[in-house]
Write an enzyme that holds these catalytic residues in place. Structure first.
Site, PDB file in Angstrom:
ATOM      1  N   ALA A 264       0.831  -1.196   0.000  1.00 52.85           N
ATOM      2  CA  ALA A 264       0.000   0.000   0.000  1.00 52.85           C
ATOM      3  C   ALA A 264       0.870   1.252   0.000  1.00 52.85           C
ATOM      4  O   ALA A 264       0.360   2.364   0.088  1.00 52.85           O
ATOM      5  CB  ALA A 264      -0.915   0.006   1.227  1.00 52.85           C
TER       6      ALA A 264
ATOM      7  N   GLY B  41       5.211   5.181  -2.378  1.00 56.50           N
ATOM      8  CA  GLY B  41       6.596   5.374  -2.797  1.00 56.50           C
ATOM      9  C   GLY B  41       7.145   4.164  -3.532  1.00 56.50           C
ATOM     10  O   GLY B  41       7.873   4.297  -4.517  1.00 56.50           O
TER      11      GLY B  41
ATOM     12  N   ASP C  53      10.239  -7.613   0.762  1.00 57.51           N
ATOM     13  CA  ASP C  53      10.432  -7.549   2.201  1.00 57.51           C
ATOM     14  C   ASP C  53      11.885  -7.154   2.416  1.00 57.51           C
ATOM     15  O   ASP C  53      12.774  -7.564   1.652  1.00 57.51           O
ATOM     16  CB  ASP C  53      10.128  -8.888   2.882  1.00 57.51           C
ATOM     17  N   SER C  54      12.126  -6.336   3.418  1.00 59.06           N
ATOM     18  CA  SER C  54      13.473  -5.829   3.613  1.00 59.06           C
ATOM     19  C   SER C  54      13.711  -5.507   5.074  1.00 59.06           C
ATOM     20  O   SER C  54      12.771  -5.432   5.883  1.00 59.06           O
ATOM     21  CB  SER C  54      13.702  -4.572   2.757  1.00 59.06           C
TER      22      SER C  54
ATOM     23  N   GLY D   5      12.919   4.817   8.949  1.00 67.67           N
ATOM     24  CA  GLY D   5      13.452   3.584   9.511  1.00 67.67           C
ATOM     25  C   GLY D   5      14.798   3.810  10.181  1.00 67.67           C
ATOM     26  O   GLY D   5      14.970   4.726  10.984  1.00 67.67           O
ATOM     27  N   TYR D   6      15.770   2.985   9.827  1.00 66.87           N
ATOM     28  CA  TYR D   6      17.098   3.043  10.442  1.00 66.87           C
ATOM     29  C   TYR D   6      18.058   3.957   9.676  1.00 66.87           C
ATOM     30  O   TYR D   6      19.256   3.984   9.975  1.00 66.87           O
ATOM     31  CB  TYR D   6      17.692   1.633  10.521  1.00 66.87           C
TER      32      TYR D   6
ATOM     33  N   LYS E 294      20.537   8.522  -1.914  1.00 62.36           N
ATOM     34  CA  LYS E 294      20.158   7.280  -1.258  1.00 62.36           C
ATOM     35  C   LYS E 294      19.630   6.273  -2.265  1.00 62.36           C
ATOM     36  O   LYS E 294      19.964   5.073  -2.213  1.00 62.36           O
ATOM     37  CB  LYS E 294      19.112   7.552  -0.177  1.00 62.36           C
TER      38      LYS E 294
END
Length: 210
Positions: free
Chosen positions: A11, A14, A70-71, A154-155, A176
């Protein structure tokens, strides 16, 4: 030129834009939720299992070729954690700041030279006829001693990619994305996808890097 439709099991707008930018204009990308598809919870023990789980459901329910990803972050000093639990490392409803805080607590006594880590992304491609393919992308780096920068998510504020002295959160989005683990995986998935669609040889006619 015939138009092909594929479904992306997310969903996240991006991710949809990122995939669309890599495909020729005759391939339409639609999200699973836009088709009324409820994606399953990520109960797998690996990125591959989670990506395949989502892609299989999307392909079966839509009748279209489906992609899912998935990451997460793998830290060597923590035996590969947080890994598949990256998004909920500090708890089921934890936010980015809480996840980062737990990570830094666990690395408090680990010197920078031993804080090696990587972002890993897996993309699964599943066709309604049962064909399946899996590709992945990684970016190596290390974990900073404290968060730096305001970009990304996130990180990103604590991840310093190899060869750089800035965290992902201190980089522009374009910088990035040139290094992104997910962008690498998607770029490897596109030739497979185009082959399955019968679009081999076509490339995205899109100069927009957003």
């Amino acid at each position: 030129m015939p138009t092909h439709r594929i479904v992306l099991a997310t969903a996240n707008p991006g991710k949809i834009r990122e995939l669309r930018s890599l495909l020729p204009p005759n391939v339409e990308v639609v999200s699973a939720p836009a088709l009324g598809i409820r994606l399953p919870p990520e109960t797998g023990e690996t990125f591959v299992e989670n990506a395949l789980l989502k892609a299989r459901v999307a392909a079966q329910e839509s009748g279209l070729i489906a992609l899912a990803d998935d990451s997460g972050l793998e830290v060597d000093a923590l035996g590969g954690r947080p890994g598949v639990h990256s998004a909920r490392y500090a708890g089921e409803h934890a936010d980015d700041a809480q996840n980062i805080a737990r990570l830094l607590r666990e690395l408090r006594d680990v010197p920078l030279s031993q804080r090696t880590a990587r972002f890993r992304a897996v993309v699964a491609i599943v066709a309604p006829d049962g064909r399946e393919a899996v590709v992945e992308g990684t970016v190596e780096g290390c974990i900073a001693e404290k968060p730096r920068g305001r970009g990304g998510f996130g990180y990103d504020p604590v991840f310093i990619p190899c060869g750089y002295d800035r965290t992902f959160a201190e980089m522009t989005l374009e910088e990035k994305n040139r290094l992104s683990h997910r962008a690498q995986a998607l770029q490897r998935a596109v030739p497979i996808l185009l082959d399955w669609l019968g679009c081999t040889g076509q490339a995205a006619d899109n100069d927009d890097s957003s």
